[in-house]
Design a protein around this motif. Structure first.
Motif, PDB file in Angstrom:
ATOM      1  N   GLU A  89      46.564  -5.192 -98.156  1.00 34.40           N
ATOM      2  CA  GLU A  89      45.588  -5.952 -98.937  1.00 34.40           C
ATOM      3  C   GLU A  89      44.580  -4.984 -99.563  1.00 34.40           C
ATOM      4  N   GLY A  90      45.004  -4.302-100.593  1.00 31.80           N
ATOM      5  CA  GLY A  90      44.115  -3.359-101.255  1.00 31.80           C
ATOM      6  C   GLY A  90      44.733  -2.864-102.538  1.00 31.80           C
ATOM      7  N   PHE A  91      44.006  -2.037-103.271  1.00 21.50           N
ATOM      8  CA  PHE A  91      44.533  -1.373-104.455  1.00 21.50           C
ATOM      9  C   PHE A  91      43.894   0.000-104.548  1.00 21.50           C
ATOM     10  N   VAL A  99      40.762   0.818-102.141  1.00 22.17           N
ATOM     11  CA  VAL A  99      39.652  -0.126-101.977  1.00 22.17           C
ATOM     12  C   VAL A  99      40.179  -1.454-101.427  1.00 22.17           C
ATOM     13  N   PRO A 100      39.320  -2.220-100.762  1.00 22.52           N
ATOM     14  CA  PRO A 100      39.757  -3.516-100.220  1.00 22.52           C
ATOM     15  C   PRO A 100      40.207  -4.468-101.329  1.00 22.52           C
ATOM     16  N   GLY A 101      41.083  -5.389-100.953  1.00 21.47           N
ATOM     17  CA  GLY A 101      41.614  -6.312-101.935  1.00 21.47           C
ATOM     18  C   GLY A 101      40.583  -7.214-102.565  1.00 21.47           C
ATOM     19  N   ASP A 102      39.447  -7.434-101.895  1.00 18.49           N
ATOM     20  CA  ASP A 102      38.417  -8.313-102.456  1.00 18.49           C
ATOM     21  C   ASP A 102      37.304  -7.546-103.153  1.00 18.49           C
ATOM     22  N   ALA A 103      37.485  -6.243-103.356  1.00 10.90           N
ATOM     23  CA  ALA A 103      36.455  -5.422-103.993  1.00 10.90           C
ATOM     24  C   ALA A 103      36.531  -5.529-105.515  1.00 10.90           C
ATOM     25  N   THR A 104      35.448  -5.155-106.161  1.00 16.71           N
ATOM     26  CA  THR A 104      35.402  -5.051-107.622  1.00 16.71           C
ATOM     27  C   THR A 104      35.192  -3.598-107.995  1.00 16.71           C
ATOM     28  N   VAL A 105      36.136  -3.051-108.755  1.00 22.50           N
ATOM     29  CA  VAL A 105      36.005  -1.689-109.274  1.00 22.50           C
ATOM     30  C   VAL A 105      35.431  -1.780-110.682  1.00 22.50           C
ATOM     31  N   THR A 106      34.398  -1.012-110.948  1.00 26.93           N
ATOM     32  CA  THR A 106      33.783  -0.979-112.270  1.00 26.93           C
ATOM     33  C   THR A 106      33.935   0.427-112.848  1.00 26.93           C
ATOM     34  N   ILE A 107      34.411   0.492-114.081  1.00 28.14           N
ATOM     35  CA  ILE A 107      34.523   1.764-114.798  1.00 28.14           C
ATOM     36  C   ILE A 107      33.625   1.688-116.025  1.00 28.14           C
ATOM     37  N   LEU A 108      32.643   2.558-116.062  1.00 31.28           N
ATOM     38  CA  LEU A 108      31.729   2.657-117.204  1.00 31.28           C
ATOM     39  C   LEU A 108      32.064   3.930-117.953  1.00 31.28           C
ATOM     40  N   ASP A 144      32.574  -0.744-123.311  1.00 27.91           N
ATOM     41  CA  ASP A 144      32.685   0.513-122.590  1.00 27.91           C
ATOM     42  C   ASP A 144      32.612   0.316-121.081  1.00 27.91           C
ATOM     43  N   ARG A 145      32.459  -0.924-120.649  1.00 25.28           N
ATOM     44  CA  ARG A 145      32.343  -1.220-119.218  1.00 25.28           C
ATOM     45  C   ARG A 145      33.422  -2.226-118.828  1.00 25.28           C
ATOM     46  N   PHE A 146      34.167  -1.894-117.764  1.00 26.68           N
ATOM     47  CA  PHE A 146      35.304  -2.719-117.378  1.00 26.68           C
ATOM     48  C   PHE A 146      35.248  -3.015-115.882  1.00 26.68           C
ATOM     49  N   GLU A 147      35.451  -4.273-115.540  1.00 27.20           N
ATOM     50  CA  GLU A 147      35.492  -4.689-114.144  1.00 27.20           C
ATOM     51  C   GLU A 147      36.926  -5.077-113.795  1.00 27.20           C
ATOM     52  N   ILE A 148      37.379  -4.572-112.652  1.00 27.54           N
ATOM     53  CA  ILE A 148      38.755  -4.815-112.216  1.00 27.54           C
ATOM     54  C   ILE A 148      38.722  -5.498-110.859  1.00 27.54           C
ATOM     55  N   ARG A 149      39.354  -6.673-110.787  1.00 27.43           N
ATOM     56  CA  ARG A 149      39.434  -7.429-109.540  1.00 27.43           C
ATOM     57  C   ARG A 149      40.885  -7.787-109.264  1.00 27.43           C
ATOM     58  N   GLN A 150      41.234  -7.801-108.002  1.00 24.46           N
ATOM     59  CA  GLN A 150      42.598  -8.167-107.621  1.00 24.46           C
ATOM     60  C   GLN A 150      42.684  -9.651-107.276  1.00 24.46           C
ATOM     61  N   ALA A 179      65.566 -13.807-102.857  1.00 26.17           N
ATOM     62  CA  ALA A 179      64.323 -14.292-102.275  1.00 26.17           C
ATOM     63  C   ALA A 179      63.184 -13.959-103.228  1.00 26.17           C
ATOM     64  N   THR A 180      62.056 -14.625-103.068  1.00 23.20           N
ATOM     65  CA  THR A 180      60.895 -14.328-103.902  1.00 23.20           C
ATOM     66  C   THR A 180      59.808 -13.683-103.053  1.00 23.20           C
ATOM     67  N   ARG A 181      59.030 -12.858-103.699  1.00 21.52           N
ATOM     68  CA  ARG A 181      57.901 -12.205-103.031  1.00 21.52           C
ATOM     69  C   ARG A 181      56.678 -12.345-103.921  1.00 21.52           C
ATOM     70  N   SER A 182      55.597 -12.813-103.339  1.00 20.85           N
ATOM     71  CA  SER A 182      54.348 -12.944-104.102  1.00 20.85           C
ATOM     72  C   SER A 182      53.656 -11.594-104.181  1.00 20.85           C
ATOM     73  N   LEU A 183      53.133 -11.289-105.350  1.00 19.56           N
ATOM     74  CA  LEU A 183      52.464 -10.011-105.573  1.00 19.56           C
ATOM     75  C   LEU A 183      51.106 -10.246-106.219  1.00 19.56           C
ATOM     76  N   PRO A 184      50.168  -9.354-105.965  1.00 22.19           N
ATOM     77  CA  PRO A 184      48.868  -9.466-106.629  1.00 22.19           C
ATOM     78  C   PRO A 184      48.920  -8.918-108.046  1.00 22.19           C
ATOM     79  N   ALA A 185      47.925  -9.244-108.822  1.00 27.91           N
ATOM     80  CA  ALA A 185      47.732  -8.656-110.151  1.00 27.91           C
ATOM     81  C   ALA A 185      46.261  -8.338-110.310  1.00 27.91           C
ATOM     82  N   LEU A 186      45.967  -7.419-111.196  1.00 27.74           N
ATOM     83  CA  LEU A 186      44.592  -7.018-111.452  1.00 27.74           C
ATOM     84  C   LEU A 186      44.070  -7.727-112.696  1.00 27.74           C
ATOM     85  N   ALA A 187      42.929  -8.378-112.558  1.00 31.28           N
ATOM     86  CA  ALA A 187      42.243  -8.965-113.704  1.00 31.28           C
ATOM     87  C   ALA A 187      41.247  -7.943-114.231  1.00 31.28           C
ATOM     88  N   VAL A 188      41.392  -7.596-115.494  1.00 34.14           N
ATOM     89  CA  VAL A 188      40.518  -6.609-116.128  1.00 34.14           C
ATOM     90  C   VAL A 188      39.642  -7.340-117.136  1.00 34.14           C
TER      91      VAL A 188
END
Length: 207
Positions: free
Chosen positions: A108-110, A127-136, A158-164, A31-40
Motif C-alpha cells: 500500500e504505497g507508491f 510513501v504511504p498509499g494515503d499520502a499526497t506528493v506535491t511537485i512544485l 507549475d504545481r502538481f499534486e499526486i494522490r493514489q 483472474a482479475t486483480r485490482s490495481l491503484p492509479a495515481l490522480a494528478v
C-alpha cells in the motif's frame, strides 16, 4: 475509457503466446486483480490518471528545478533531469530505470524517484498509499514536460499534486501470475541472477 472502467489484458503475454492466451481467456481460465492509479492534479484544476507513472522532466536544455513534498513536508529541492512518481505496477518501469526500488504487489504505497539529480542527496522515496506528493516546478527558460504512462500529457501550471486511489483499475491476469509479481519480473528478465550463480547452474547440468 476512464480508469474506473478500464481493463488491462494480457500485458505480460509475449507476442508469440497471444493465441494460446486468448484461448485461455475464452475458456474462463483467468483472474482479475485490482490495481491503484495515481490522480494528478495541477494548480489550474487540470487532471490526469496514471496507471504506471507520472513524470516531470526537463526541457531540451538546462535542468529541471523542483521541490518535492509529502503531505506538506518538504523532502528535497532538486536540480536534475526530473522526477518520476510511480505506482506499485509502474515501479518496475521508468522508476526502476532511474534507480528506484521495485515495490512488491500488494504494497500500500507508491514511489517518488529523482531522475539524474545533479548533486545533493535524495534517494527514491516510498510513501504511504494515503499520502499526497506535491511537485512544485521552477520552470526557468527551458520549461518542462509532463508524461503520464509514457505519453505526453500537458497541463497548465507549475504545481502538481499526486494522490493514489486504490482499486481504480482492473488487470486481467492468469492464476499462475498471482503473488507479488516477482516471478513475472524474472520471466521477463527485468530481474536477473548473479552470473556466478548462473554459471554454477550450467556446470551442474553438465554433470
Amino acid at each position: 475509457m476512464s480508469p474506473a472502467a478500464s481493463l488491462g489484458a494480457l500485458t505480460a503475454t509475449a507476442a508469440g503466446d497471444i493465441d494460446s492466451a486468448l484461448d485461455r481467456v475464452a475458456a474462463g481460465d483467468w483472474a482479475t486483480r485490482s490495481l491503484p492509479a495515481l490522480a494528478v492534479t495541477s494548480e489550474s484544476g487540470a487532471t490526469g490518471w496514471a496507471i504506471n507513472d507520472f513524470t516531470v522532466s526537463r526541457g531540451a536544455t538546462g535542468q529541471l528545478i523542483a521541490e518535492v513534498s509529502v503531505d506538506g513536508e518538504l523532502y528535497v529541492r532538486l536540480a536534475g533531469d526530473g522526477v518520476v512518481v510511480a505506482t506499485v505496477l509502474g515501479s518496475s518501469a521508468y522508476s526502476m530505470a532511474a534507480g528506484g526500488p521495485i515495490i512488491a504487489a500488494g504494497t500500500e504505497g507508491f514511489v517518488c524517484t529523482p531522475i539524474a539529480m545533479h548533486g545533493g542527496c535524495a534517494p527514491p522515496l516510498v510513501v504511504p498509499g494515503d499520502a499526497t506528493v506535491t511537485i512544485l516546478v521552477h520552470p526557468g527558460f527551458a520549461r518542462f514536460g509532463l508524461d503520464i504512462d509514457g505519453r505526453s500529457h500537458p497541463m497548465d501550471g507549475d504545481r502538481f499534486e499526486i494522490r493514489q486511489h486504490a482499486g481504480k483499475v482492473r488487470l486481467v491476469t492468469f492464476r499462475e501470475d498471482a503473488g507479488r509479481g516477482l516471478e513475472g519480473l524474472r520471466r521477463r528478465a527485468l530481474i536477473a541472477d548473479s552470473p556466478r550463480l548462473l554459471a554454477r547452474d550450467v556446470r551442474a547440468k553438465k554433470r
